[in-house]
Design a protein around this motif. Structure first.
Motif, short mmCIF file in Angstrom:
data_model
loop_
_atom_site.label_atom_id
_atom_site.label_comp_id
_atom_site.label_asym_id
_atom_site.label_seq_id
_atom_site.Cartn_x
_atom_site.Cartn_y
_atom_site.Cartn_z
N LEU A 15 0.82 -1.09 -0.03
CA LEU A 15 -0.01 0.05 -0.04
C LEU A 15 0.86 1.18 0.13
CD1 LEU A 15 -3.04 0.88 0.21
CD2 LEU A 15 -2.90 0.63 2.41
N HIS A 22 0.96 4.15 -3.24
CA HIS A 22 0.36 5.35 -2.97
C HIS A 22 1.32 6.50 -2.50
CE1 HIS A 22 -3.55 3.81 -4.17
NE2 HIS A 22 -3.39 2.81 -3.17
N VAL A 40 -3.80 0.62 8.12
CA VAL A 40 -4.19 0.61 6.43
C VAL A 40 -5.45 1.66 6.49
CG1 VAL A 40 -5.80 -0.61 4.88
CG2 VAL A 40 -3.89 -1.89 6.34
N GLU A 41 -6.19 1.87 7.59
CA GLU A 41 -7.24 2.71 7.62
C GLU A 41 -6.52 4.09 7.54
OE1 GLU A 41 -11.21 4.27 9.90
OE2 GLU A 41 -10.43 2.41 10.20
N ARG A 70 -5.05 5.15 4.14
CA ARG A 70 -6.13 5.56 3.52
C ARG A 70 -6.84 6.96 3.35
NH1 ARG A 70 -9.20 -0.35 3.64
NH2 ARG A 70 -7.91 -1.60 1.77
N VAL A 126 -4.21 9.30 2.04
CA VAL A 126 -4.33 9.20 0.48
C VAL A 126 -5.44 10.08 0.19
CG1 VAL A 126 -4.88 7.82 -1.32
CG2 VAL A 126 -3.13 6.73 0.14
N ALA A 127 -6.78 9.99 0.94
CA ALA A 127 -7.88 10.77 0.40
C ALA A 127 -7.43 12.23 0.57
CB ALA A 127 -8.96 10.21 1.48
N ASP A 155 -10.59 12.48 11.04
CA ASP A 155 -10.48 12.69 9.36
C ASP A 155 -11.04 14.27 9.02
OD1 ASP A 155 -13.10 12.19 9.80
OD2 ASP A 155 -13.15 11.36 8.08
#
Length: 228
Positions: free
Chosen positions: A143, A147, A172-173, A176, A179-180, A206
Motif C-alpha cells: 500500500l 500510493h 491501513v485505515e 487510506r 491518501v484521500a 479525519d
C-alpha cells in the motif's frame, strides 16, 4: 509389456492429487509424456518443505527409472515444455552462479505467488544451488509503495515499528485517510495513529485542519514536520 506386481501390503506413503486434476486437467492432456511429467511434478513438489516450493530440472533427471520410462532427457524437455505451455506448470529463470537455472512451480495460488516473488527479485541464493523465495510483503508495504512512493530502508523500519505498536486495520485505515487527503507522507499517517492511541479511535480524526487559527490536523511529536 512389463507387468506391475501390485502395491505392497500395509500402510504406504501417498501424495495428494487435486480433484480438479481429474475433472478438468486430465481430459485436456493428450500426450503421455506430458501426463507423466505432470504427475511426477505433483508428487515431487510435495516432497519439498517450506511455503513456496519449486522443482529444478535435475529433480526430474535424478530419478533414473522415471527418466528411462519417458524416453530420456529430450522427452523430458518436451514434456516440461508442454506442461508449461498448458500452464499446469509455471516456470521462470534465475541466475545462479555462472549459468541460469529454471524453476518450476505447480500452478496453484502459492505457486503463482512464488513465481511473482521471484520475478520481482525477492529471492536470495541459498545452499546447494537453490534459491530462497522471500515471503510476500505485508499489505501495508505494498500500500505504501502504491500510493506514497519508494520503500526506503528507513520507511520500512517505520512500518515494522508501526506493525508492532498498532493493529493492522488501524495502519491501513490511516494510510487510506492520508491518501484521500493527498497527505502522502508517513508522518501524517503516524500522527493519525498516535492520536487514535492517545484519544481513542472513535474521535473525528479525519476532520480538516482548522485554517482559522493555523492549527494542524495532527498534534504532538510529529506536528511540526507535516507537509501540506
Amino acid at each position: 509389456m512389463t507387468k506391475f506386481n501390485g502395491f505392497l501390503p500395509g500402510k504406504q506413503p501417498t501424495f495428494a492429487v487435486y480433484t480438479q486434476f481429474i475433472s478438468e486437467l486430465l481430459p485436456l492432456i493428450d500426450h503421455v509424456v506430458e501426463l507423466k511429467v505432470t504427475l511426477y511434478a505433483m508428487w515431487a513438489i510435495q516432497q519439498r518443505e517450506g511455503t513456496f516450493r519449486y522443482l529444478l530440472r535435475r529433480d526430474f533427471t535424478a530419478n533414473a527409472a522415471f527418466l528411462a520410462g519417458i524416453g530420456g532427457e529430450a522427452a523430458l524437455d518436451d514434456g516440461l515444455a508442454r506442461a508449461c505451455a498448458r500452464e499446469t506448470l509455471l516456470s521462470t529463470e534465475v541466475e545462479l552462479g555462472e549459468s541460469p537455472e529454471r524453476l518450476y512451480f505447480i500452478n496453484t495460488a502459492l505457486g503463482r505467488t512464488a513465481l511473482e516473488q521471484v520475478r520481482l527479485g525477492l529471492w536470495p541464493p541459498g545452499d546447494e544451488g537453490l534459491v530462497e523465495i522471500l515471503p510476500e510483503r505485508p499489505n501495508i508495504y505494498r500500500l505504501y509503495e502504491d500510493h506514497f512512493g519508494s520503500l526506503t530502508p528507513m520507511i520500512a523500519d517505520m512500518l515494522k515499528d508501526a506493525e508492532k505498536d498498532f493493529p493492522l486495520s488501524w495502519i491501513v485505515e490511516a494510510m487510506r485517510i492520508a491518501v484521500a487527503k493527498n497527505a502522502l507522507n508517513w508522518r501524517f499517517v503516524q500522527g493519525i495513529l498516535d492520536r487514535w492511541q492517545r484519544e481513542g479511535k472513535g474521535n473525528a480524526v479525519d476532520q480538516r485542519p482548522d485554517e482559522r487559527d493555523g492549527k494542524r490536523y495532527i498534534s504532538g511529536e510529529y506536528a511540526d514536520f507535516l507537509e501540506w
